[in-house]
Design a protein around this motif. Sequence first.
Motif, PDB file in Angstrom:
ATOM      1  N   THR A   1      88.509 -11.770 -28.283  1.00 53.35           N
ATOM      2  CA  THR A   1      87.320 -12.184 -29.032  1.00 53.35           C
ATOM      3  C   THR A   1      86.576 -13.301 -28.300  1.00 53.35           C
ATOM      4  O   THR A   1      85.344 -13.363 -28.329  1.00 53.35           O
ATOM      5  CB  THR A   1      87.687 -12.653 -30.451  1.00 53.35           C
ATOM      6  OG1 THR A   1      88.663 -13.702 -30.384  1.00 53.35           O
ATOM      7  CG2 THR A   1      88.254 -11.516 -31.267  1.00 53.35           C
ATOM      8  N   THR A   2      87.325 -14.171 -27.633  1.00 52.27           N
ATOM      9  CA  THR A   2      86.697 -15.223 -26.827  1.00 52.27           C
ATOM     10  C   THR A   2      85.893 -14.621 -25.685  1.00 52.27           C
ATOM     11  O   THR A   2      84.750 -15.038 -25.408  1.00 52.27           O
ATOM     12  CB  THR A   2      87.755 -16.181 -26.262  1.00 52.27           C
ATOM     13  OG1 THR A   2      88.458 -16.796 -27.345  1.00 52.27           O
ATOM     14  CG2 THR A   2      87.122 -17.260 -25.397  1.00 52.27           C
ATOM     15  N   LYS A   3      86.469 -13.649 -25.004  1.00 53.97           N
ATOM     16  CA  LYS A   3      85.783 -13.002 -23.886  1.00 53.97           C
ATOM     17  C   LYS A   3      84.533 -12.242 -24.342  1.00 53.97           C
ATOM     18  O   LYS A   3      83.592 -12.049 -23.568  1.00 53.97           O
ATOM     19  CB  LYS A   3      86.734 -12.026 -23.183  1.00 53.97           C
ATOM     20  CG  LYS A   3      87.886 -12.678 -22.418  1.00 53.97           C
ATOM     21  CD  LYS A   3      88.801 -11.621 -21.808  1.00 53.97           C
ATOM     22  CE  LYS A   3      89.999 -12.225 -21.098  1.00 53.97           C
ATOM     23  NZ  LYS A   3      89.613 -12.998 -19.903  1.00 53.97           N
ATOM     24  N   LEU A   4      84.521 -11.807 -25.609  1.00 51.14           N
ATOM     25  CA  LEU A   4      83.418 -10.987 -26.116  1.00 51.14           C
ATOM     26  C   LEU A   4      82.313 -11.799 -26.782  1.00 51.14           C
ATOM     27  O   LEU A   4      81.356 -11.219 -27.305  1.00 51.14           O
ATOM     28  CB  LEU A   4      83.952  -9.964 -27.124  1.00 51.14           C
ATOM     29  CG  LEU A   4      84.748  -8.799 -26.532  1.00 51.14           C
ATOM     30  CD1 LEU A   4      85.416  -7.992 -27.637  1.00 51.14           C
ATOM     31  CD2 LEU A   4      83.845  -7.894 -25.695  1.00 51.14           C
ATOM     32  N   LYS A   5      82.425 -13.115 -26.803  1.00 59.42           N
ATOM     33  CA  LYS A   5      81.408 -13.944 -27.445  1.00 59.42           C
ATOM     34  C   LYS A   5      80.016 -13.601 -26.902  1.00 59.42           C
ATOM     35  O   LYS A   5      79.758 -13.679 -25.705  1.00 59.42           O
ATOM     36  CB  LYS A   5      81.680 -15.427 -27.197  1.00 59.42           C
ATOM     37  CG  LYS A   5      82.873 -15.987 -27.956  1.00 59.42           C
ATOM     38  CD  LYS A   5      82.616 -16.006 -29.461  1.00 59.42           C
ATOM     39  CE  LYS A   5      83.794 -16.653 -30.200  1.00 59.42           C
ATOM     40  NZ  LYS A   5      83.599 -16.582 -31.662  1.00 59.42           N
ATOM     41  N   GLY A   6      79.123 -13.174 -27.812  1.00 61.92           N
ATOM     42  CA  GLY A   6      77.761 -12.866 -27.420  1.00 61.92           C
ATOM     43  C   GLY A   6      77.594 -11.539 -26.706  1.00 61.92           C
ATOM     44  O   GLY A   6      76.494 -11.216 -26.228  1.00 61.92           O
ATOM     45  N   ARG A   7      78.657 -10.764 -26.607  1.00 59.03           N
ATOM     46  CA  ARG A   7      78.593  -9.489 -25.902  1.00 59.03           C
ATOM     47  C   ARG A   7      78.972  -8.349 -26.845  1.00 59.03           C
ATOM     48  O   ARG A   7      79.640  -8.574 -27.861  1.00 59.03           O
ATOM     49  CB  ARG A   7      79.531  -9.478 -24.687  1.00 59.03           C
ATOM     50  CG  ARG A   7      79.323 -10.633 -23.730  1.00 59.03           C
ATOM     51  CD  ARG A   7      80.236 -10.541 -22.524  1.00 59.03           C
ATOM     52  NE  ARG A   7      79.829  -9.469 -21.627  1.00 59.03           N
ATOM     53  CZ  ARG A   7      78.979  -9.634 -20.620  1.00 59.03           C
ATOM     54  NH1 ARG A   7      78.436 -10.824 -20.386  1.00 59.03           N
ATOM     55  NH2 ARG A   7      78.669  -8.617 -19.827  1.00 59.03           N
ATOM     56  N   SER A   8      78.553  -7.143 -26.515  1.00 66.01           N
ATOM     57  CA  SER A   8      78.928  -5.978 -27.315  1.00 66.01           C
ATOM     58  C   SER A   8      79.154  -4.784 -26.398  1.00 66.01           C
ATOM     59  O   SER A   8      78.547  -4.671 -25.329  1.00 66.01           O
ATOM     60  CB  SER A   8      77.844  -5.648 -28.348  1.00 66.01           C
ATOM     61  OG  SER A   8      76.600  -5.410 -27.701  1.00 66.01           O
ATOM     62  N   PHE A   9      80.034  -3.890 -26.825  1.00 69.40           N
ATOM     63  CA  PHE A   9      80.382  -2.730 -26.012  1.00 69.40           C
ATOM     64  C   PHE A   9      79.230  -1.725 -25.985  1.00 69.40           C
ATOM     65  O   PHE A   9      78.559  -1.499 -26.993  1.00 69.40           O
ATOM     66  CB  PHE A   9      81.645  -2.060 -26.558  1.00 69.40           C
ATOM     67  CG  PHE A   9      82.897  -2.841 -26.303  1.00 69.40           C
ATOM     68  CD1 PHE A   9      83.489  -2.838 -25.039  1.00 69.40           C
ATOM     69  CD2 PHE A   9      83.494  -3.589 -27.315  1.00 69.40           C
ATOM     70  CE1 PHE A   9      84.643  -3.569 -24.793  1.00 69.40           C
ATOM     71  CE2 PHE A   9      84.656  -4.311 -27.082  1.00 69.40           C
ATOM     72  CZ  PHE A   9      85.232  -4.308 -25.813  1.00 69.40           C
TER      73      PHE A   9
ATOM     74  N   TYR B   1      88.658 -12.636 -36.635  1.00 70.84           N
ATOM     75  CA  TYR B   1      88.631 -11.838 -35.399  1.00 70.84           C
ATOM     76  C   TYR B   1      88.126 -10.422 -35.664  1.00 70.84           C
ATOM     77  O   TYR B   1      87.455  -9.826 -34.818  1.00 70.84           O
ATOM     78  CB  TYR B   1      90.026 -11.770 -34.773  1.00 70.84           C
ATOM     79  CG  TYR B   1      90.567 -13.080 -34.276  1.00 70.84           C
ATOM     80  CD1 TYR B   1      89.716 -14.113 -33.878  1.00 70.84           C
ATOM     81  CD2 TYR B   1      91.939 -13.309 -34.207  1.00 70.84           C
ATOM     82  CE1 TYR B   1      90.217 -15.327 -33.423  1.00 70.84           C
ATOM     83  CE2 TYR B   1      92.454 -14.508 -33.743  1.00 70.84           C
ATOM     84  CZ  TYR B   1      91.592 -15.522 -33.360  1.00 70.84           C
ATOM     85  OH  TYR B   1      92.087 -16.714 -32.905  1.00 70.84           O
ATOM     86  N   ASP B   2      88.445  -9.885 -36.849  1.00 68.59           N
ATOM     87  CA  ASP B   2      88.004  -8.518 -37.154  1.00 68.59           C
ATOM     88  C   ASP B   2      86.478  -8.428 -37.210  1.00 68.59           C
ATOM     89  O   ASP B   2      85.881  -7.466 -36.715  1.00 68.59           O
ATOM     90  CB  ASP B   2      88.626  -8.039 -38.465  1.00 68.59           C
ATOM     91  CG  ASP B   2      88.263  -8.907 -39.657  1.00 68.59           C
ATOM     92  OD1 ASP B   2      88.018 -10.119 -39.473  1.00 68.59           O
ATOM     93  OD2 ASP B   2      88.231  -8.366 -40.793  1.00 68.59           O
ATOM     94  N   LYS B   3      85.846  -9.446 -37.781  1.00 69.32           N
ATOM     95  CA  LYS B   3      84.382  -9.451 -37.865  1.00 69.32           C
ATOM     96  C   LYS B   3      83.759  -9.582 -36.482  1.00 69.32           C
ATOM     97  O   LYS B   3      82.746  -8.940 -36.178  1.00 69.32           O
ATOM     98  CB  LYS B   3      83.916 -10.589 -38.770  1.00 69.32           C
ATOM     99  CG  LYS B   3      84.293 -10.394 -40.238  1.00 69.32           C
ATOM    100  CD  LYS B   3      83.788 -11.548 -41.089  1.00 69.32           C
ATOM    101  CE  LYS B   3      84.172 -11.332 -42.555  1.00 69.32           C
ATOM    102  NZ  LYS B   3      83.726 -12.466 -43.411  1.00 69.32           N
ATOM    103  N   GLU B   4      84.363 -10.427 -35.637  1.00 75.59           N
ATOM    104  CA  GLU B   4      83.840 -10.613 -34.286  1.00 75.59           C
ATOM    105  C   GLU B   4      83.979  -9.329 -33.468  1.00 75.59           C
ATOM    106  O   GLU B   4      83.058  -8.940 -32.736  1.00 75.59           O
ATOM    107  CB  GLU B   4      84.580 -11.758 -33.594  1.00 75.59           C
ATOM    108  CG  GLU B   4      84.168 -12.018 -32.151  1.00 75.59           C
ATOM    109  CD  GLU B   4      82.698 -12.385 -31.981  1.00 75.59           C
ATOM    110  OE1 GLU B   4      82.169 -12.203 -30.875  1.00 75.59           O
ATOM    111  OE2 GLU B   4      82.071 -12.844 -32.962  1.00 75.59           O
TER     112      GLU B   4
ATOM    113  N   GLY C   1      81.172  -4.115 -31.594  1.00 72.14           N
ATOM    114  CA  GLY C   1      81.193  -2.666 -31.513  1.00 72.14           C
ATOM    115  C   GLY C   1      82.561  -2.061 -31.335  1.00 72.14           C
ATOM    116  O   GLY C   1      82.687  -0.885 -30.964  1.00 72.14           O
ATOM    117  N   ALA C   2      83.603  -2.829 -31.616  1.00 65.86           N
ATOM    118  CA  ALA C   2      84.972  -2.322 -31.466  1.00 65.86           C
ATOM    119  C   ALA C   2      85.565  -2.009 -32.832  1.00 65.86           C
ATOM    120  O   ALA C   2      85.222  -2.649 -33.833  1.00 65.86           O
ATOM    121  CB  ALA C   2      85.846  -3.347 -30.756  1.00 65.86           C
TER     122      ALA C   2
END
Length: 385
Positions: free
Chosen positions: A292-300, A321-324, A329-330
Motif C-alpha cells: 500500500t505504501t508503494k501504491l500511494k497515488g498510483r493505480s493499476f 489497507y483494503d480501501k487503499e 484498482g486491486a
Amino acid sequence: MELTKEEESALAGKHGETLALAYRVLVAIGEATGADKLIPVEWAHLSGVNYNTIGDAGEKFLSHLSEDAKFKIKTTVNPMGFDSDSVSKFELDEEFIKKQQSIRQSYEKMGAIPSFSCIPYEIFELPKKGTQVSFAESNAAIYANSISTLKTNKESAFSALASALTGKSIYSDLRDDESRKPNLTIRMKTKQKDELAYGLLGYFAGKKAGSSVSISGVKELDRRSCKSLCAGMGTSGSCGMFTFGEEEKGEKIDFDDKEMKNVKDELNTAESGDVITLGSPQLGLEEISDLTTKLKGRSFRKRCMIFCPRAIQGQVRNLGYDKELSRAGAEVLYDCCICLTPLIDKENVDSVITNSVKGAYYLRTSNGVDVNLKNLDQIIQEETK
C-alpha cells in the motif's frame, strides 16, 4: 519399525479402522524411508484442500473419513479454490463450488482450524525451537526448517493427514539433526537481489540439492524475499531446508547472472500479461503494508488480484489497507492463492504478470496460461499510473 504397544494396538485396528489406516500410511512410508520409529508431532499442516488438487476421489474420501475421524493435534489447512465472499463474481462451475464446500466441511468436522493459508508460520504462534511438526505445504516446510527452527519433512498430503489423526510422524530425513547438515553450497553471485532473484535461486537450488543446502553470498533477507526463496525451492525438487553460509566440505556451485537467466527463461513465457497476480505464497500483513505504501497515488492499469490469508482480514480493514488497495484498482482475495485456482481461466486469460516463481510454474503447468515474471517494484513501475 519399532512401534510402541499403543501404536501396535492402533495399527491392529483396536481403536477403529480410521486410526488403523493412518498408522498403516505412516508405517509404509517409514519402512520405505528406513525409519526405525514414530515420534510425536505437535502440529500438522495439510495440503489436499483445493478441489482442483484432489478431485472427486479426494472429496469422497474426506467426506467418508469425517464421519468418525477427529484430529488429535493442532491442524491447519492450505488454501482452497476461492474466496467465499466473492465467489459469485467469478461464474465458477456450481459443481466445483459444491465439492469445494464439501471438502471444507469435512476438514472442519474433523477439527481443522479453517486457516486456508499456505503461510501458517506467519499467522500462528510458533512452538519452541526444535519442535517436531508435520507440514505438507512445501514452502511452509522449508520455512519451518530453515527460518522458524522447527523440524519437519516435506510431507505428502497423506502423511500429514495421518499425522493429524495420530499425532505421530516417521523419524527420518530432516527430523534427524545429522540429515539436516547440507553437503552442497550454492553461492549467490547475481547482481539482482530482490524477491524474484531469490525465487529463481530457490528454483535452481531445488533442482540441484538433496534434502538440505547451504546458500552463501546472502546476508539477510526481508520477509518477501525469504518466502520467495522457500516457495521456489519447494516447487522444483525435494530439498526441504537451507542454511546460510558456505560449508567447508561438499560440492560448491555458483548461481550467477547466466544461471538466473536460464531459470527465468524456463518460467517466463510472455512479454506482458492481461492480469497481475500477487500472493504465492500468500501476502501477510507486513507485505500488504509495504504494498500500500508503494501504491500511494498510483493505480493499476490492469486487473490485479492479491491473495491473502483470512487471518489478516480484520487488520487489513482496520488499518485501511483494503480501501487503499481498492482505490488502486486491486482486489483482495482470501482463503485461496495463485496456484491451482479456477479464478484464473485460460479461456479468459492469455497471460499473467506475477513476481512469484511458484505461481509462474503452476499457472503455466496447471492453468495453461503464459506468465510474465517481474519483481514487485518493476510491476508497480510498469503496470501502474
